[in-house]
Design a protein around this motif. Structure first.
Motif, PDB file in Angstrom:
ATOM      1  N   ILE A  54       0.843  -1.197   0.000  1.00 33.77           N
ATOM      2  CA  ILE A  54       0.000   0.000   0.000  1.00 33.77           C
ATOM      3  C   ILE A  54       0.874   1.242   0.000  1.00 33.77           C
ATOM      4  CG2 ILE A  54      -1.775   1.309   1.244  1.00 33.77           C
ATOM      5  CD1 ILE A  54      -2.682  -1.364   2.478  1.00 33.77           C
ATOM      6  N   ALA A  55       0.532   2.168  -0.875  1.00 35.84           N
ATOM      7  CA  ALA A  55       1.144   3.493  -0.875  1.00 35.84           C
ATOM      8  C   ALA A  55       0.082   4.506  -0.472  1.00 35.84           C
ATOM      9  CB  ALA A  55       1.701   3.835  -2.254  1.00 35.84           C
ATOM     10  N   VAL A  56       0.428   5.397   0.428  1.00 35.09           N
ATOM     11  CA  VAL A  56      -0.486   6.440   0.883  1.00 35.09           C
ATOM     12  C   VAL A  56      -0.014   7.777   0.334  1.00 35.09           C
ATOM     13  CG1 VAL A  56      -1.296   7.717   2.902  1.00 35.09           C
ATOM     14  CG2 VAL A  56      -1.214   5.217   2.961  1.00 35.09           C
ATOM     15  N   SER A  57      -0.931   8.518  -0.268  1.00 35.84           N
ATOM     16  CA  SER A  57      -0.603   9.826  -0.829  1.00 35.84           C
ATOM     17  C   SER A  57      -1.623  10.838  -0.320  1.00 35.84           C
ATOM     18  CB  SER A  57      -0.618   9.767  -2.360  1.00 35.84           C
ATOM     19  OG  SER A  57      -0.102  10.943  -2.925  1.00 35.84           O
ATOM     20  N   VAL A  58      -1.157  11.802   0.459  1.00 37.60           N
ATOM     21  CA  VAL A  58      -2.052  12.733   1.143  1.00 37.60           C
ATOM     22  C   VAL A  58      -2.064  14.072   0.407  1.00 37.60           C
ATOM     23  CG1 VAL A  58      -2.536  13.908   3.316  1.00 37.60           C
ATOM     24  CG2 VAL A  58      -1.562  11.605   3.337  1.00 37.60           C
ATOM     25  N   PHE A  59      -3.242  14.446  -0.080  1.00 31.66           N
ATOM     26  CA  PHE A  59      -3.409  15.746  -0.734  1.00 31.66           C
ATOM     27  C   PHE A  59      -4.892  16.056  -0.843  1.00 31.66           C
ATOM     28  CE2 PHE A  59      -2.915  12.518  -4.076  1.00 31.66           C
ATOM     29  CZ  PHE A  59      -4.093  12.676  -4.797  1.00 31.66           C
ATOM     30  N   ASP A  60      -5.190  17.313  -1.124  1.00 31.88           N
ATOM     31  CA  ASP A  60      -6.554  17.761  -1.370  1.00 31.88           C
ATOM     32  C   ASP A  60      -6.797  17.671  -2.869  1.00 31.88           C
ATOM     33  OD1 ASP A  60      -8.956  19.183  -1.751  1.00 31.88           O
ATOM     34  OD2 ASP A  60      -8.501  20.607  -0.142  1.00 31.88           O
ATOM     35  N   ILE A  61      -7.781  16.882  -3.271  1.00 31.82           N
ATOM     36  CA  ILE A  61      -8.067  16.643  -4.678  1.00 31.82           C
ATOM     37  C   ILE A  61      -8.387  17.932  -5.425  1.00 31.82           C
ATOM     38  CG2 ILE A  61     -10.571  16.267  -4.482  1.00 31.82           C
ATOM     39  CD1 ILE A  61      -8.262  13.955  -6.459  1.00 31.82           C
ATOM     40  N   ARG A  62      -8.761  18.991  -4.697  1.00 29.23           N
ATOM     41  CA  ARG A  62      -9.075  20.281  -5.321  1.00 29.23           C
ATOM     42  C   ARG A  62      -7.836  21.056  -5.742  1.00 29.23           C
ATOM     43  NH1 ARG A  62     -12.485  23.017  -0.680  1.00 29.23           N
ATOM     44  NH2 ARG A  62     -10.786  22.044   0.506  1.00 29.23           N
ATOM     45  N   ASP A  63      -6.689  20.665  -5.215  1.00 30.61           N
ATOM     46  CA  ASP A  63      -5.440  21.387  -5.437  1.00 30.61           C
ATOM     47  C   ASP A  63      -4.704  20.749  -6.614  1.00 30.61           C
ATOM     48  OD1 ASP A  63      -2.834  22.401  -5.369  1.00 30.61           O
ATOM     49  OD2 ASP A  63      -2.837  22.584  -3.178  1.00 30.61           O
ATOM     50  N   LYS A  64      -4.798  21.373  -7.791  1.00 30.67           N
ATOM     51  CA  LYS A  64      -4.235  20.802  -9.012  1.00 30.67           C
ATOM     52  C   LYS A  64      -2.748  20.514  -8.872  1.00 30.67           C
ATOM     53  CE  LYS A  64      -4.077  23.640 -12.428  1.00 30.67           C
ATOM     54  NZ  LYS A  64      -4.502  24.493 -13.565  1.00 30.67           N
ATOM     55  N   ALA A  65      -2.002  21.457  -8.311  1.00 30.63           N
ATOM     56  CA  ALA A  65      -0.560  21.276  -8.166  1.00 30.63           C
ATOM     57  C   ALA A  65      -0.244  20.132  -7.214  1.00 30.63           C
ATOM     58  CB  ALA A  65       0.083  22.569  -7.684  1.00 30.63           C
ATOM     59  N   ALA A  66      -1.009  20.024  -6.120  1.00 35.58           N
ATOM     60  CA  ALA A  66      -0.769  18.963  -5.142  1.00 35.58           C
ATOM     61  C   ALA A  66      -1.101  17.598  -5.729  1.00 35.58           C
ATOM     62  CB  ALA A  66      -1.589  19.212  -3.880  1.00 35.58           C
ATOM     63  N   VAL A  67      -2.181  17.518  -6.488  1.00 38.27           N
ATOM     64  CA  VAL A  67      -2.541  16.246  -7.134  1.00 38.27           C
ATOM     65  C   VAL A  67      -1.418  15.823  -8.059  1.00 38.27           C
ATOM     66  CG1 VAL A  67      -4.156  15.091  -8.682  1.00 38.27           C
ATOM     67  CG2 VAL A  67      -5.018  16.709  -6.984  1.00 38.27           C
ATOM     68  N   SER A  68      -0.979  16.732  -8.906  1.00 36.71           N
ATOM     69  CA  SER A  68       0.069  16.416  -9.874  1.00 36.71           C
ATOM     70  C   SER A  68       1.370  16.010  -9.180  1.00 36.71           C
ATOM     71  CB  SER A  68       0.307  17.627 -10.782  1.00 36.71           C
ATOM     72  OG  SER A  68       1.337  17.359 -11.702  1.00 36.71           O
ATOM     73  N   HIS A  69       1.790  16.812  -8.208  1.00 36.70           N
ATOM     74  CA  HIS A  69       3.062  16.532  -7.537  1.00 36.70           C
ATOM     75  C   HIS A  69       3.030  15.186  -6.827  1.00 36.70           C
ATOM     76  CE1 HIS A  69       6.676  16.989  -5.142  1.00 36.70           C
ATOM     77  NE2 HIS A  69       5.958  16.713  -4.068  1.00 36.70           N
TER      78      HIS A  69
END
Length: 252
Positions: A54-69
């Motif tokens: 399992i890989a966990v990736s924490v970000f707000d789906i609304r944040d385009k830059a955070a999703v991409s990064h």
């Protein structure tokens, strides 16, 4: 590595239920969401129960830059995603359009439409490169009809319905399957979020009938994903037996 499923909004509700089902079926998982502690606890529990990677990736789906990064920094082996479950979504408020709250509207549009697009853009390109994949979009009965005071939420889910159809056409030449699963009333934290923490009001939504639960939707998603290679379920609507459409229920 086993087949890989990437699930957005995995920290609770339908997303969490999907994580359990795909782990049970031997998938490695990429779990995304905003709540780091919940995702880490879920990952730990699934690893103990199913011994899956399992890989966990924490970000707000609304944040385009955070999703991409956060997605692009995943190791290359994790980009061999077989299934994307676009689950992240929410409803905020239930008022007539003239009394609607701009912040609620922005949150629904940014999460339900734009967030879905951000994740899909990245992962669909991985799937094109890999020559395979299946995208499952969580729609709603609200994307098939409208109901009083549902205005903007219904509009966002109608957009998901249209995007699902468009993805199916656009990705067809690449051998990528696309499915929409559209639930009726599912008892999760959906209504509690819609009513901004008013738990008593949220409970009343499900009184007098047996609603769907998150596991019902997760098992349905697994059903559509597990069909033979030559089968694609484009669009599926699933309702409680006591619900006929967005507003018609039998309550006891």
């Amino acid at each position: 590595m086993n087949k890989i499923a990437l699930i957005t909004g995995a920290s609770s509700g339908i997303g969490e239920a999907c994580a359990h089902v795909f782990a049970r079926e031997g998938y490695s998982l990429i779990l995304t969401g905003r709540q780091s502690e919940k995702l880490e606890k879920l990952a730990e529990a699934l690893n103990i129960q199913y011994n899956t990677e399992i890989a966990v990736s924490v970000f707000d789906i609304r944040d385009k830059a955070a999703v991409s990064h956060n997605l692009e920094v995943l190791p290359e082996a994790w980009k061999k995603v077989d299934v994307l479950v676009n689950n992240a979504g929410l409803s905020k408020g239930l008022e007539p359009v003239n009394l609607g709250n701009f912040d609620d509207w922005d949150q629904m549009i940014d999460t339900n439409i734009k967030g879905l697009l951000y994740a899909t853009k990245i992962v669909s390109n991985w799937m094109v490169a890999n020559g395979r994949g299946h995208i499952v979009n969580l729609g709603s009965i609200a994307g098939k009809e409208v109901y009083p005071n549902g205005n903007v939420y219904c509009a966002t889910k109608h957009a998901v319905d249209a995007l699902n159809k468009a993805m199916r056409i656009d990705l067809l030449p690449h051998g990528i399957k696309v499915t929409a699963v559209n639930p009726g009333a599912v008892e999760t934290n959906f209504s509690n979020i819609r009513f901004k923490g008013d738990t008593e009001r949220a409970k009343k939504v499900y009184e007098g009938f047996e609603p769907l639960v998150a596991a019902d939707i997760a098992e349905t998603i697994w059903f559509v994903v597990s069909r033979p290679a030559h089968v694609n379920i484009n669009d599926l609507t699933i309702m409680p037996a006591a619900q006929a459409n967005g507003v018609t229920f039998v309550r006891k």
